[in-house]
Motif scaffolding. Structure first.
Motif, PDB file in Angstrom:
ATOM      1  N   ALA A   1      -3.731 -37.017  14.215  1.00 30.29           N
ATOM      2  CA  ALA A   1      -3.085 -38.322  14.104  1.00 30.29           C
ATOM      3  C   ALA A   1      -3.250 -38.889  12.696  1.00 30.29           C
ATOM      4  N   ILE A   2      -4.407 -38.630  12.073  1.00 26.98           N
ATOM      5  CA  ILE A   2      -4.624 -39.090  10.693  1.00 26.98           C
ATOM      6  C   ILE A   2      -3.700 -38.333   9.748  1.00 26.98           C
ATOM      7  N   LEU A   3      -3.525 -37.040   9.991  1.00 25.32           N
ATOM      8  CA  LEU A   3      -2.594 -36.242   9.175  1.00 25.32           C
ATOM      9  C   LEU A   3      -1.171 -36.784   9.302  1.00 25.32           C
ATOM     10  N   HIS A   4      -0.831 -37.229  10.509  1.00 28.71           N
ATOM     11  CA  HIS A   4       0.492 -37.832  10.711  1.00 28.71           C
ATOM     12  C   HIS A   4       0.630 -39.117   9.897  1.00 28.71           C
ATOM     13  N   LEU A   5      -0.435 -39.920   9.872  1.00 30.67           N
ATOM     14  CA  LEU A   5      -0.404 -41.153   9.073  1.00 30.67           C
ATOM     15  C   LEU A   5      -0.152 -40.836   7.603  1.00 30.67           C
ATOM     16  N   ILE A   6      -0.812 -39.792   7.110  1.00 30.46           N
ATOM     17  CA  ILE A   6      -0.634 -39.398   5.706  1.00 30.46           C
ATOM     18  C   ILE A   6       0.801 -38.970   5.453  1.00 30.46           C
ATOM     19  N   SER A   7       1.371 -38.198   6.379  1.00 27.28           N
ATOM     20  CA  SER A   7       2.748 -37.728   6.193  1.00 27.28           C
ATOM     21  C   SER A   7       3.735 -38.894   6.177  1.00 27.28           C
ATOM     22  N   VAL A   8       3.460 -39.928   6.987  1.00 25.46           N
ATOM     23  CA  VAL A   8       4.328 -41.112   6.977  1.00 25.46           C
ATOM     24  C   VAL A   8       4.148 -41.878   5.672  1.00 25.46           C
ATOM     25  N   ALA A   9       2.905 -42.045   5.248  1.00 25.53           N
ATOM     26  CA  ALA A   9       2.627 -42.786   4.011  1.00 25.53           C
ATOM     27  C   ALA A   9       3.281 -42.120   2.806  1.00 25.53           C
ATOM     28  N   GLU A  10       3.370 -40.810   2.826  1.00 29.69           N
ATOM     29  CA  GLU A  10       3.972 -40.076   1.705  1.00 29.69           C
ATOM     30  C   GLU A  10       5.470 -40.341   1.567  1.00 29.69           C
ATOM     31  N   THR A  11       6.094 -40.882   2.603  1.00 24.85           N
ATOM     32  CA  THR A  11       7.536 -41.168   2.557  1.00 24.85           C
ATOM     33  C   THR A  11       7.836 -42.614   2.162  1.00 24.85           C
ATOM     34  N   LEU A  12       6.791 -43.426   1.985  1.00 29.33           N
ATOM     35  CA  LEU A  12       7.006 -44.835   1.651  1.00 29.33           C
ATOM     36  C   LEU A  12       7.707 -44.983   0.312  1.00 29.33           C
ATOM     37  N   ARG A  13       8.508 -46.044   0.179  1.00 28.73           N
ATOM     38  CA  ARG A  13       9.279 -46.275  -1.051  1.00 28.73           C
ATOM     39  C   ARG A  13       8.643 -47.365  -1.906  1.00 28.73           C
ATOM     40  N   THR A  14       7.343 -47.560  -1.792  1.00 32.38           N
ATOM     41  CA  THR A  14       6.706 -48.632  -2.547  1.00 32.38           C
ATOM     42  C   THR A  14       5.582 -48.080  -3.421  1.00 32.38           C
ATOM     43  N   SER A  15       5.105 -48.925  -4.321  1.00 32.02           N
ATOM     44  CA  SER A  15       4.028 -48.541  -5.233  1.00 32.02           C
ATOM     45  C   SER A  15       2.696 -48.386  -4.510  1.00 32.02           C
ATOM     46  N   GLN A  16       2.620 -48.831  -3.260  1.00 30.87           N
ATOM     47  CA  GLN A  16       1.388 -48.729  -2.469  1.00 30.87           C
ATOM     48  C   GLN A  16       1.123 -47.305  -1.997  1.00 30.87           C
ATOM     49  N   LYS A  17       2.143 -46.466  -2.037  1.00 30.10           N
ATOM     50  CA  LYS A  17       2.087 -45.148  -1.406  1.00 30.10           C
ATOM     51  C   LYS A  17       0.879 -44.312  -1.824  1.00 30.10           C
ATOM     52  N   ASP A  18       0.692 -44.113  -3.115  1.00 32.58           N
ATOM     53  CA  ASP A  18      -0.373 -43.221  -3.593  1.00 32.58           C
ATOM     54  C   ASP A  18      -1.747 -43.717  -3.174  1.00 32.58           C
ATOM     55  N   GLY A  19      -1.978 -45.018  -3.286  1.00 32.87           N
ATOM     56  CA  GLY A  19      -3.268 -45.577  -2.907  1.00 32.87           C
ATOM     57  C   GLY A  19      -3.543 -45.417  -1.421  1.00 32.87           C
ATOM     58  N   ILE A  20      -2.514 -45.644  -0.587  1.00 35.73           N
ATOM     59  CA  ILE A  20      -2.683 -45.504   0.857  1.00 35.73           C
ATOM     60  C   ILE A  20      -3.009 -44.057   1.216  1.00 35.73           C
ATOM     61  N   CYS A  21      -2.263 -43.119   0.632  1.00 34.87           N
ATOM     62  CA  CYS A  21      -2.503 -41.697   0.912  1.00 34.87           C
ATOM     63  C   CYS A  21      -3.911 -41.282   0.498  1.00 34.87           C
ATOM     64  N   ARG A  22      -4.325 -41.741  -0.670  1.00 35.57           N
ATOM     65  CA  ARG A  22      -5.664 -41.406  -1.181  1.00 35.57           C
ATOM     66  C   ARG A  22      -6.739 -41.946  -0.229  1.00 35.57           C
ATOM     67  N   ASP A  23      -6.578 -43.179   0.228  1.00 36.22           N
ATOM     68  CA  ASP A  23      -7.562 -43.778   1.132  1.00 36.22           C
ATOM     69  C   ASP A  23      -7.593 -43.063   2.482  1.00 36.22           C
ATOM     70  N   LEU A  24      -6.410 -42.694   2.986  1.00 37.66           N
ATOM     71  CA  LEU A  24      -6.357 -42.032   4.290  1.00 37.66           C
ATOM     72  C   LEU A  24      -7.059 -40.684   4.283  1.00 37.66           C
TER      73      LEU A  24
END
Length: 200
Positions: A173-196
């Motif tokens: 489920a955490i891997l799924h969260l990362i895959s969703v975060a990687e598709t985000l169109r905002t500047s938050q994306k990299d930070g969210i992926c790194r934290d996850l």
């Protein structure tokens, strides 16, 4: 001995002046391009909004409680109210993008749709957080997961959900969260992926 020193100062000044003039020229060119693009976008005629991805709130499957907590009640009422309004996630799109795609006349209504999404994303995080605080972790997962389905870019939504999944030992489920975060169109994306990734 003074001549080479003076010559060096002159050369440094010439290089600096050349750099500043080039920078100013590039800035003016970018400003001109932006203004030209905005003028072009303002001339685009109004188009139908049928192709927008409207978000439907599944009120029948979200965990609504009655009389448990005032904060919980407030968040639930906000979500119920939003369920009657058009909601569209337009994160990552500029006003020029929207005007070019849907026409300048549609910008005010598109802004309202996006504002509805902003309120929804914030409220889902608050709702999920409060459920977790009250000990309703499975219900919190339901609410926060809906936020993920809407592609929220609220970092707290992803992090709290990752914490809950980690407590269950649910790495997929955490891997799924990362895959969703990687598709985000905002500047938050990299930070969210790194934290996850720290929860794997």
């Amino acid at each position: 001995m003074r001549f080479p020193s003076t010559l060096a100062c002159i050369l440094v000044f010439v290089f600096w002046l050349s750099y500043e003039l080039k920078k100013s020229s590039n800035h003016n060119q970018e400003k001109k391009s932006f203004l030209e693009l905005d003028a072009e976008a303002n001339s685009v005629r109004k188009k139908p909004l049928d192709s927008l991805h409207y978000i439907t709130i599944p009120t029948e499957s979200l965990p609504f409680f009655s009389g448990i907590d005032e904060k919980l009640t407030s968040y639930q009422e906000t979500v119920q109210m939003l369920s009657q309004k058009p909601i569209v996630n337009l994160s990552g799109f500029t006003n020029i993008d929207l005007k070019m795609e849907y026409g300048a006349a549609n910008l005010p209504i598109l802004s309202q749709y996006d504002q509805n999404f902003t309120v929804l994303a914030r409220t889902l995080l608050q709702w999920g957080t409060r459920l977790h605080e009250l000990g309703y972790d499975q219900e919190a997962i339901q609410v926060l997961s809906f936020g993920i389905d809407c592609q929220t870019d609220a970092r707290g939504n992803y992090i709290l959900l990752a914490q809950l999944y980690q407590s269950q030992g649910n790495q997929s489920a955490i891997l799924h969260l990362i895959s969703v975060a990687e598709t985000l169109r905002t500047s938050q994306k990299d930070g969210i992926c790194r934290d996850l990734k720290t929860y794997l």
